[in-house]
Design an enzyme around this catalytic site. Structure first.
Site, mmCIF file in Angstrom:
data_model
loop_
_atom_site.group_PDB
_atom_site.id
_atom_site.type_symbol
_atom_site.label_atom_id
_atom_site.label_comp_id
_atom_site.label_asym_id
_atom_site.label_seq_id
_atom_site.Cartn_x
_atom_site.Cartn_y
_atom_site.Cartn_z
ATOM 1 N N LYS A 178 0.887 -1.172 0.000
ATOM 2 C CA LYS A 178 0.000 0.000 0.000
ATOM 3 C C LYS A 178 0.921 1.217 0.000
ATOM 4 O O LYS A 178 1.408 1.636 1.045
ATOM 5 C CB LYS A 178 -0.884 -0.023 1.255
ATOM 6 C CG LYS A 178 -2.245 0.627 1.080
ATOM 7 C CD LYS A 178 -2.212 2.090 0.744
ATOM 8 C CE LYS A 178 -1.901 2.955 1.934
ATOM 9 N NZ LYS A 178 -1.697 4.379 1.552
ATOM 10 N N GLU A 254 9.614 1.333 10.906
ATOM 11 C CA GLU A 254 10.598 2.417 10.765
ATOM 12 C C GLU A 254 9.807 3.715 10.851
ATOM 13 O O GLU A 254 9.022 4.043 9.962
ATOM 14 C CB GLU A 254 11.349 2.270 9.448
ATOM 15 C CG GLU A 254 12.285 1.067 9.506
ATOM 16 C CD GLU A 254 12.941 0.692 8.203
ATOM 17 O OE1 GLU A 254 12.822 1.454 7.230
ATOM 18 O OE2 GLU A 254 13.576 -0.368 8.155
ATOM 19 N N CYS A 288 13.486 11.054 7.089
ATOM 20 C CA CYS A 288 13.337 10.628 8.486
ATOM 21 C C CYS A 288 14.642 10.780 9.254
ATOM 22 O O CYS A 288 14.653 11.018 10.452
ATOM 23 C CB CYS A 288 12.875 9.187 8.542
ATOM 24 S SG CYS A 288 13.989 8.078 7.664
ATOM 25 N N GLU A 390 8.649 16.203 15.608
ATOM 26 C CA GLU A 390 9.130 16.042 14.235
ATOM 27 C C GLU A 390 8.313 16.940 13.310
ATOM 28 O O GLU A 390 7.084 16.844 13.280
ATOM 29 C CB GLU A 390 8.993 14.586 13.782
ATOM 30 C CG GLU A 390 9.528 14.377 12.371
ATOM 31 C CD GLU A 390 9.272 12.973 11.828
ATOM 32 O OE1 GLU A 390 8.134 12.486 11.942
ATOM 33 O OE2 GLU A 390 10.215 12.369 11.283
HETATM 34 P P1 NAD Z 1 2.198 8.365 7.441
HETATM 35 O O1 NAD Z 1 2.345 7.600 8.688
HETATM 36 O O2 NAD Z 1 1.211 9.469 7.396
HETATM 37 O O3 NAD Z 1 1.800 7.408 6.233
HETATM 38 C C1 NAD Z 1 2.608 6.302 5.848
HETATM 39 C C2 NAD Z 1 1.733 5.262 5.180
HETATM 40 O O4 NAD Z 1 0.800 4.747 6.122
HETATM 41 C C3 NAD Z 1 0.906 5.804 4.009
HETATM 42 O O5 NAD Z 1 0.891 4.828 2.996
HETATM 43 C C4 NAD Z 1 -0.470 5.982 4.638
HETATM 44 O O6 NAD Z 1 -1.526 5.936 3.708
HETATM 45 C C5 NAD Z 1 -0.513 4.796 5.583
HETATM 46 N N1 NAD Z 1 -1.432 4.921 6.725
HETATM 47 C C6 NAD Z 1 -1.796 6.052 7.387
HETATM 48 N N2 NAD Z 1 -2.632 5.730 8.403
HETATM 49 C C7 NAD Z 1 -2.797 4.378 8.388
HETATM 50 C C8 NAD Z 1 -3.541 3.455 9.189
HETATM 51 N N3 NAD Z 1 -4.262 3.854 10.219
HETATM 52 N N4 NAD Z 1 -3.468 2.147 8.876
HETATM 53 C C9 NAD Z 1 -2.717 1.721 7.849
HETATM 54 N N5 NAD Z 1 -2.001 2.547 7.042
HETATM 55 C C10 NAD Z 1 -2.030 3.857 7.317
HETATM 56 O O7 NAD Z 1 3.651 8.892 7.066
HETATM 57 P P2 NAD Z 1 4.062 9.829 5.850
HETATM 58 O O8 NAD Z 1 3.568 11.206 6.122
HETATM 59 O O9 NAD Z 1 3.700 9.167 4.558
HETATM 60 O O10 NAD Z 1 5.664 9.782 5.942
HETATM 61 C C11 NAD Z 1 6.401 10.622 6.760
HETATM 62 C C12 NAD Z 1 6.770 9.933 8.064
HETATM 63 O O11 NAD Z 1 7.500 8.746 7.776
HETATM 64 C C13 NAD Z 1 7.684 10.752 8.959
HETATM 65 O O12 NAD Z 1 7.278 10.618 10.290
HETATM 66 C C14 NAD Z 1 9.051 10.093 8.759
HETATM 67 O O13 NAD Z 1 9.958 10.280 9.822
HETATM 68 C C15 NAD Z 1 8.656 8.673 8.599
HETATM 69 N N6 NAD Z 1 9.711 7.923 7.911
HETATM 70 C C16 NAD Z 1 10.486 7.056 8.641
HETATM 71 C C17 NAD Z 1 11.525 6.363 8.021
HETATM 72 C C18 NAD Z 1 12.429 5.440 8.803
HETATM 73 O O14 NAD Z 1 13.176 4.712 8.175
HETATM 74 N N7 NAD Z 1 12.396 5.441 10.115
HETATM 75 C C19 NAD Z 1 11.750 6.526 6.647
HETATM 76 C C20 NAD Z 1 10.944 7.414 5.945
HETATM 77 C C21 NAD Z 1 9.911 8.094 6.582
#
Ligand code: NAD
Length: 486
Positions: A178, A254, A288, A390
Site C-alpha cells: 500500500k 521504521e 526521516c 518532528e
Molecule cells: P504516514 O504515517 O502518514 O503514512 C505512511 C503510510 O501509512 C501511508 O501509505 C499511509 O496511507 C498509511 N497509513 C496512514 N494511516 C494508516 C492506518 N491507520 N493504517 C494503515 N495505514 C495507514 O507517514 P508519511 O507522512 O507518509 O511519511 C512521513 C513519516 O515517515 C515521517 O514521520 C518520517 O519520519 C517517517 N519515515 C520514517 C523512516 C524510517 O526509516 N524510520 C523513513 C521514511 C519516513
C-alpha cells in the site's frame, strides 16, 4: 493525466466501487493522476492472490531460481530508469539529480543486495550429547513468513518501498503493497517490470488508497496478512500495531525522528557546514534521518550559524528538470500547512529567525506549489514544540553547547532515537560519543551513507526491529529448529 489502477495477480484493475482519488503535483498543484482507491474487495483479492502465489509457482521455486528472478527485477528497473525517474519526480517534485543518483539506483540495488544475502545465508547447527552416547544434531532452517503487508510513505517512495519488497521476496514471501496516496506512480510502474521479467502473478500486488477506513487499514486488519512492515509516522505505527495485535501478527516499524547534529569545534568546519546543510535540507527536509536539532560547540557557534545561513539562502527553487534549480517543494499543500504552522509556532515560542520562515516568491503557475523557505532558528529552549516534535520540513534549530556530557544529554533528551550525525576530528571522542547517543544509526563526519548489509532501524519511538542485510531475515523468515537423534 495518468490513470493508475491497483495491481492484483499481475493485472491492473479498478475498484469495484469505482472510487478514485486525485494526485496533485507539488510543483503547481495541478492534478496529474487519477488513482483507483482499493476497497475491501480489492484488498481481499490482493491477499488471496499473494497466498495463491505462495502455494503455487513462487513457493515451488528454488532459491537460485528466485535469486535469478530478483536480479531480473533489478535489471528491469535499470532498463526503465528514465520512466522511474520521471514517475518519482512527478510525485515528489524533487530535483532530478537526487532521483538519478540516489533514490532510483537504490531501488534497483534493494533487489540485488537481498538476492545476494539470501544466497549466502549460513545454517546454524549444534551437535548435542544424549544419555545413550549417540548424540543428536540440531539445525535451523528458514522458511518464508507468508504474505507480507508493506505500507510505505511518500518521502522517498521507491527507495523505501523496495527496501521492504526486495528482502520480502528474496526470503520467498509474497507481498501486498500500500504505497502512500501521495506517491502512487513508482509502485504501479514496478508492477509492469514484475510482469515484464516473469515474476509469477500474485507475488507482487499493489492496493492504492489512504490509511484509516481505506486500503491501509483494510490491509493491516486483514487476517490473511502474516506480518506487516511499515515506514511512516510514529502515531500511524501505533494504530497499525493495534490492528496487528489481532492474530498476533509480527511488525517491523521504521518511524519518525527528531535527530541531532553535533558539531565540535575541532571539526573540519566546511565539511560540517555542508554535512549539516544536507542533513537538514536535502529532499526539502523530508527525510526521516534528517537533522532538525543542531548543537554546535560554543567557540564556533556564531561562525557556524552564519555559514549555514549563507548556504541555506543559496538554494535555487525550481522544477526538477530545470538544470539551474536544486531545490524542490514539499509533497503537498496539506504538508505545507503543517510545516508553516511550525514556522509560526517557532516565532510564538520566541525563536530568533536566522533565515527563512516563510514561502518563496515563485513565478507563474509555480506560485500554486507547496514551496517553503529553508529555515533556521536559534534561541529556543529545549522544551519548545519545534525542538521536540518532528516537523519533517526544511528547518533546524541551532543551540550552543560547552561540554561533551552536556551535548550527550541534550541529544538524548527526546522521545525519538533514529539517527545522529557527529562532526569531529577527534577519533577517540567520535567512538565515545557513538556509544553514548541513543539511536539506531550514528554517522561520524558523514550523513545518509549506508551499506545495505548493515542493520537499520530506530530506538525509542523511532521504530521496532532492524532490517538490512542478514538482519532482514529475522523479520521476513520463520526460523525452525530440526533435531535429529543420531
Ligand atoms: P504516514 O504515517 O502518514 O503514512 C505512511 C503510510 O501509512 C501511508 O501509505 C499511509 O496511507 C498509511 N497509513 C496512514 N494511516 C494508516 C492506518 N491507520 N493504517 C494503515 N495505514 C495507514 O507517514 P508519511 O507522512 O507518509 O511519511 C512521513 C513519516 O515517515 C515521517 O514521520 C518520517 O519520519 C517517517 N519515515 C520514517 C523512516 C524510517 O526509516 N524510520 C523513513 C521514511 C519516513
Amino acid at each position: 493525466m495518468r490513470q493508475i489502477e491497483n495491481f492484483i495477480a499481475g493485472e491492473f484493475v479498478g475498484a469495484a466501487s469505482g472510487r478514485r482519488f486525485d494526485k496533485r503535483s507539488p510543483l503547481d498543484n495541478r492534478v496529474i493522476a487519477s488513482i483507483s482507491e482499493a476497497g475491501m474487495p480489492e484488498v481481499d483479492a490482493a491477499v488471496a492472490a499473494a497466498r495463491a502465489a505462495l502455494r503455487g509457482e513462487w513457493g515451488a521455486l528454488t532459491t537460485e531460481q528466485r535469486v535469478d528472478l530478483l536480479y531480473g527485477v533489478a535489471d528491469g528497473i535499470t532498463r526503465r530508469f528514465e520512466d522511474f525517474v520521471a514517475a518519482e519526480m512527478a510525485d515528489t517534485g524533487q530535483p532530478s539529480h537526487v532521483m538519478r543518483h540516489v533514490f532510483i539506483p537504490r531501488g534497483a540495488a534493494n533487489f540485488k543486495v537481498f538476492a545476494d544475502v539470501i544466497k549466502n545465508v549460513p545454517t546454524e547447527a549444534f551437535q548435542m550429547d544424549t544419555p545413550d552416547g549417540r548424540g543428536a544434531l540440531n539445525y535451523a532452517i528458514r522458511q518464508p513468513k507468508g504474505v507480507i503487508g508493506v505500507i510505505s510513505p511518500w518521502n522517498a517512495p521507491f527507495l523505501l518501498m523496495t527496501w521492504k519488497v526486495g528482502p520480502a521476496l528474496a526470503c520467498g514471501n509474497t507481498v501486498v503493497v500500500k504505497p502512500s496516496e501521495e506517491s502512487p506512480h513508482t509502485a504501479a510502474l514496478l508492477g509492469e517490470v514484475m510482469n515484464a521479467v516473469g515474476i509469477p502473478k500474485g507475488v507482487y500486488n499493489v492496493v492504492h488508497g489512504f490509511g484509516p477506513d481505506s486500503a491501509g487499514e483494510y490491509l493491516t486488519r486483514h487476517a490473511g496478512v502474516d506480518a506487516i512492515t511499515f515506514t511512516g509516522e510514529t502515531r500511524t505505527g501505533a494504530a497499525i500495531m493495534k490492528a496487528a495485535s489481532d492474530g498476533m501478527r509480527d511488525v517491523s516499524f521504521e518511524l519518525g525522528g527528531k535527530n541531532a547534529g553535533i558539531v565540535f569545534a575541532d571539526a573540519d568546519f566546511d565539511a560540517a557546514v555542508e554535512g549539516i546543510f544536507r542533513s537538514a535540507f536535502l529532499n526539502t527536509g523530508q527525510v526521516c534521518l534528517g537533522t532538525e536539532r543542531v548543537y554546535v560547540e560554543r567557540p564556533i557557534f556564531d561562525r557556524f550559524v552564519a555559514a549555514l545561513k549563507a548556504r541555506a539562502e543559496a538554494v535555487k527553487f525550481g522544477r526538477p528538470e530545470d538544470h539551474d534549480a536544486n531545490y524542490g517543494p514539499l509533497i503537498s499543500q496539506e504538508h505545507r500547512q503543517k510545516v508553516l504552522s511550525y514556522y509560526a509556532r517557532a516565532v510564538e515560542e520566541g525563536a530568533t529567525v536566522v533565515t527563512g520562515g516563510g514561502v518563496p516568491d515563485m513565478p507563474g503557475e509555480l506560485a500554486e506549489g507547496a514551496w517553503v523557505q529553508p529555515t533556521i532558528w536559534t534561541g529556543l529552549p529545549e522544551t519548545a514544540a519545534v525542538v521536540r516534535e518532528e516537523i519533517f520540513g526544511p528547518c533546524c534549530h541551532i543551540r550552543p553547547f560547552d561540554t561533551e556530557d552536556e551535548v550527550v544529554n541534550l541529544a538524548n533528551d527526546t522521545d525519538y532515537g533514529l539517527s545522529t550525525t557527529i562532526w569531529t576530528t577527534n577519533l577517540t571522542r567520535a567512538h565515545r560519543m557513538a556509544a553514548r547517543v541513543e539511536v539506531g544509526i550514528t554517522w561520524i563526519n558523514s550523513w545518509f551513507l549506508r551499506d545495505l548489509r548493515t542493520p537499520f532501524g530506530g530506538s525509542k519511538q523511532s521504530g521496532i526491529g532492524r532490517e538490512g542485510g542478514v538482519h532482514s531475515l529475522e523479520f521476513y523468515t520463520e526460523t525452525r529448529n530440526v533435531c535429529i537423534k543420531l
